[in-house]
Design a protein around this motif. Sequence first.
Motif, short mmCIF file in Angstrom:
data_model
loop_
_atom_site.label_atom_id
_atom_site.label_comp_id
_atom_site.label_asym_id
_atom_site.label_seq_id
_atom_site.Cartn_x
_atom_site.Cartn_y
_atom_site.Cartn_z
N MET A 1 0.83 -1.21 0.00
CA MET A 1 0.00 0.00 0.00
C MET A 1 0.86 1.26 0.00
O MET A 1 0.43 2.32 -0.41
CB MET A 1 -0.91 0.00 1.23
N GLU A 4 1.18 3.14 -3.24
CA GLU A 4 -0.07 3.55 -3.88
C GLU A 4 -0.43 4.98 -3.49
O GLU A 4 -0.11 5.44 -2.40
CB GLU A 4 -1.21 2.60 -3.47
N PRO A 35 -6.53 3.49 -0.54
CA PRO A 35 -5.67 3.64 -1.72
C PRO A 35 -6.51 3.88 -2.97
O PRO A 35 -7.61 3.35 -3.11
CB PRO A 35 -4.94 2.28 -1.81
N LYS A 37 -8.09 3.70 -6.53
CA LYS A 37 -8.49 2.64 -7.46
C LYS A 37 -8.55 1.27 -6.81
O LYS A 37 -8.41 0.25 -7.48
CB LYS A 37 -7.58 2.65 -8.70
N ARG A 38 -8.81 1.26 -5.51
CA ARG A 38 -9.05 0.02 -4.80
C ARG A 38 -10.52 -0.02 -4.36
O ARG A 38 -11.22 0.99 -4.34
CB ARG A 38 -8.14 -0.11 -3.57
N LYS A 39 -10.97 -1.23 -4.00
CA LYS A 39 -12.35 -1.43 -3.56
C LYS A 39 -12.31 -1.76 -2.06
O LYS A 39 -11.86 -2.83 -1.67
CB LYS A 39 -13.00 -2.54 -4.38
N VAL A 40 -12.76 -0.80 -1.26
CA VAL A 40 -12.68 -0.91 0.19
C VAL A 40 -14.09 -1.08 0.75
O VAL A 40 -15.00 -0.31 0.42
CB VAL A 40 -12.00 0.33 0.80
N GLU A 195 -14.39 -1.34 -11.89
CA GLU A 195 -13.17 -1.78 -12.55
C GLU A 195 -13.07 -1.23 -13.98
O GLU A 195 -12.01 -0.75 -14.40
CB GLU A 195 -13.11 -3.31 -12.57
N THR A 200 -12.27 4.36 -7.61
CA THR A 200 -12.12 3.88 -6.23
C THR A 200 -13.51 3.67 -5.66
O THR A 200 -14.40 4.50 -5.85
CB THR A 200 -11.37 4.92 -5.38
N ASP A 215 -11.21 -5.41 -2.20
CA ASP A 215 -9.76 -5.61 -2.06
C ASP A 215 -9.35 -5.55 -0.60
O ASP A 215 -8.43 -6.25 -0.18
CB ASP A 215 -9.01 -4.51 -2.82
N LEU A 216 -10.01 -4.68 0.15
CA LEU A 216 -9.73 -4.51 1.57
C LEU A 216 -11.06 -4.49 2.32
O LEU A 216 -12.01 -3.85 1.87
CB LEU A 216 -8.99 -3.19 1.84
#
Length: 234
Positions: A1, A4, A35, A37-40, A195, A200, A215-216
């Motif tokens: 991370m 990122e 971060p 472009k992540r999927k939280v 995606e 994000t 992702d998280l």
Amino acid sequence: MSNENIIVEIKDLEKTYDSGIEKLTVLKNLNLVVPEKRKVVVIGSSGSGKSTLLNIIGGIDTVTSGSVKAGKWDVTHLSEAESSEYRSTFLGLIFQFHYLLKDFTAMENVYMPSLISGRSKKEAQELAEQLLNDVGVYDRRNHLPSQLSGGERQRVAVARALINNPSLILADEPTGNLDPANAAMIGDILFSMVEKYDKTLFMVTHDRSLAAKGDLCYKITDGALECVNPEESM
């Protein structure tokens, strides 16, 4: 991370509601980095503060103390004009209820935020058509919300959230009003659209299978967050 880019950074967040009779602290000492472009995903029991956290990031609710930064924005100190610009340009919002305008067609509901932001009607319509096609309801574009199923209405809401090319998608229980089959479908569509358009995603949910797509995943307990495996934590 560490390598990122960070799109959301929350430090020492506290949120206390004061009714005048009693005080209720729902978030305390909460720290989070999201971060780019992540999927939280954030999970937790009802009343744990999940939606409050999302609403604070969205500039819909205020903090008691601490700081929230999202992109170039200091969310804790937005003026009214900045708040409007932040929500219309930086964010895409999806809620449990679709909030489609009942007197407007699916197409009009999707392109209206684009018109408001200054695009021509032709360009806004073309973007809306593309997004409605992406989410699988292009053939329903001229129908009113009352003529759409629950799953179709939520697909339209996903398309609308993307129309202004936001950097961050906030989703609050986006499948909460749907039956299991439609919930799974909307979950798949939401993640595939995030995606495809390189966005994000920050989402709160009760849905275990939806949370597992992130992702998280964080669990909110006693006002603070811990990183968890969604399969083992619900």
